[in-house]
Write an enzyme that holds these catalytic residues in place. Structure first.
Site, PDB file in Angstrom:
ATOM      1  N   LYS A  54       0.906  -1.104  -0.167  1.00 13.19           N
ATOM      2  CA  LYS A  54       0.079  -0.098  -0.140  1.00 13.19           C
ATOM      3  C   LYS A  54       1.096   1.258   0.090  1.00 13.19           C
ATOM      4  O   LYS A  54       0.641   2.232  -0.745  1.00 13.19           O
ATOM      5  CB  LYS A  54      -0.905   0.067   1.317  1.00 13.19           C
ATOM      6  CG  LYS A  54      -2.241  -0.864   1.223  1.00 13.19           C
ATOM      7  CD  LYS A  54      -2.835  -0.914   2.353  1.00 13.19           C
ATOM      8  CE  LYS A  54      -3.760  -2.052   2.366  1.00 13.19           C
ATOM      9  NZ  LYS A  54      -4.493  -2.283   3.477  1.00 13.19           N
ATOM     10  N   GLN A  98      -4.879  -1.161   9.788  1.00 16.38           N
ATOM     11  CA  GLN A  98      -4.980  -2.580   9.143  1.00 16.38           C
ATOM     12  C   GLN A  98      -5.476  -3.605  10.165  1.00 16.38           C
ATOM     13  O   GLN A  98      -5.078  -3.744  11.101  1.00 16.38           O
ATOM     14  CB  GLN A  98      -3.382  -2.956   8.884  1.00 16.38           C
ATOM     15  CG  GLN A  98      -3.206  -4.227   8.105  1.00 16.38           C
ATOM     16  CD  GLN A  98      -3.762  -4.343   6.937  1.00 16.38           C
ATOM     17  OE1 GLN A  98      -3.618  -3.454   6.055  1.00 16.38           O
ATOM     18  NE2 GLN A  98      -4.420  -5.562   6.652  1.00 16.38           N
ATOM     19  N   ASP A 121     -11.313   2.895   3.760  1.00 14.08           N
ATOM     20  CA  ASP A 121     -11.426   1.402   3.766  1.00 14.08           C
ATOM     21  C   ASP A 121     -13.160   1.205   3.594  1.00 14.08           C
ATOM     22  O   ASP A 121     -13.737   0.307   3.062  1.00 14.08           O
ATOM     23  CB  ASP A 121     -11.342   0.572   4.955  1.00 14.08           C
ATOM     24  CG  ASP A 121     -10.129  -0.094   4.881  1.00 14.08           C
ATOM     25  OD1 ASP A 121      -9.898  -0.684   3.586  1.00 14.08           O
ATOM     26  OD2 ASP A 121      -9.585  -0.811   5.648  1.00 14.08           O
TER      27      ASP A 121
END
Ligand code: NAP
Length: 305
Positions: A54, A98, A121
């Site tokens: 990422k 995460q 997200d």
């Protein structure tokens, strides 16, 4: 019939190129450099690899990347303090924590603490609610990727029968909302669905998000249907090595489907590109600028069925 393969790697690269162009224009015309903060707790090897990819993709697309690595024993309160700080930081437009988090931390509490405007997200209940209400929202990356892949084959999903197998909050449910937004006729199947093969057989678009390798068989697929396989399961392979399998029995399903995503190389590569797209969209929304629509890539003429 032999299905055409929907090449997620190439499509994800095209999307990433468009996102990088949009980021470049924002920097040039508005002195706005989109910034993504990624928070990693502990040192789960799979998460380390994912976060590394990422960061590289974010910087490679002309955006700022802010990595925050916290020890596995960090307290929930300290993690919430960091999220609060990132919420207030004007150079951070997107925040990603995460998952999975260590067991002593309440993941839902942490995700709910992220400012919905920075929730790239798309897991915050406010964003899911906005999506359900048909309002502008940051949608979860994997379902977004699924819709983009389907639209490279069928540029308009309007009126098509879509069957999603799986009703998770991160894939099945938001995917259903996105497909409704595209005017598809949507059925969401799950473990209590009766006669799943029959339900699938009426679908022009099948989305499999179950987590059971090769669960969807050839006889479940309407001839010519577009099949998007979200599942990824690592199974033992030849020579002691492991391999990845999707939720669809790829070889046999390819004999019936019109187009199909492989695993790996289908939905998976789309997720990071959609994360970058969400970061650019979040930066635009926070600056009161029009948000680019990344949902439609150039249709692959060779793949129309
Ligand atoms: P999940 O939360 O475990 O949900 C699985 C869904 O499948 C549930 O709704 C479950 O139904 C349904 N299901 C289970 N057994 C079934 C059966 N026999 N018949 C019909 N439905 C059944 O999984 P998820 O997080 O959505 O992930 C699904 C798959 O996608 C996994 O393989 C995951 O690794 C993969 N994935 C890939 C990406 C990516 O490519 N980037 C991202 C996310 C997920 P109930 O609700 O009734 O239990």
């Amino acid at each position: 019939m032999t299905a055409r393969i929907i090449d997620g790697k190439t499509i994800a690269a095209e999307l990433r190129g468009r996102v990088a162009d949009a980021a470049h224009r924002l920097a040039r015309d508005r002195t706005l450099v989109p910034g993504l903060a990624v928070v990693l707790v502990g040192n789960n090897p799979a998460s380390e690899v994912y976060v590394g990819s990422k960061t590289k993709a974010t910087v490679g697309s002309g955006m700022r990347s802010f990595d925050h690595r916290l020890p596995a024993n960090v307290s929930e309160a300290d993690l919430l303090t960091l999220v609060g700080r990132l919420n207030r930081d004007p150079v951070v437009h997107g925040i990603l924590v995460q998952l999975p988090l260590p067991a002593h931390i309440d993941s839902q509490k942490v995700l709910a603490a992220i400012d919905p405007a920075k929730d790239v997200d798309g897991f915050h209940p406010v964003n899911l609610g906005r999506l359900a209400a048909g309002l502008p929202a940051l949608a979860p990356c994997t379902p977004l990727g699924c819709v983009i892949l389907a639209k490279t084959v069928r540029p308009s999903l309007e009126g098509l029968e879509a069957v999603i197998i799986g009703r998770s909050n991160i894939v099945g449910k938001p995917l259903a909302l996105l497909l409704l937004g595209e005017n598809a006729t949507v059925t969401v199947a799950h473990s209590r669905t009766e006669d799943l093969p029959e339900v699938c057989r009426r679908a022009d678009l099948v989305f499999a998000a179950v987590g059971r390798p090769e669960f969807v068989r050839k006889g479940w697929i309407k001839p010519g249907a577009t099949v998007i396989d979200v599942g990824i399961t690592r199974v033992p392979g030849a020579g002691g090595k492991s391999k990845l399998l999707g939720d669809v029995a790829f070889a046999e399903a390819s004999e019936v489907a019109g187009a199909i995503t492989p695993v790996p190389g289908g939905v998976g590569p789309m997720t990071i590109s959609c994360l970058l797209a969400n970061t650019v969209r979040a930066a635009c929304m926070q600056a009161g600028l029009p948000t680019p629509d990344f949902s439609r890539l150039s249709p692959d003429e060779s793949m129309r069925d």
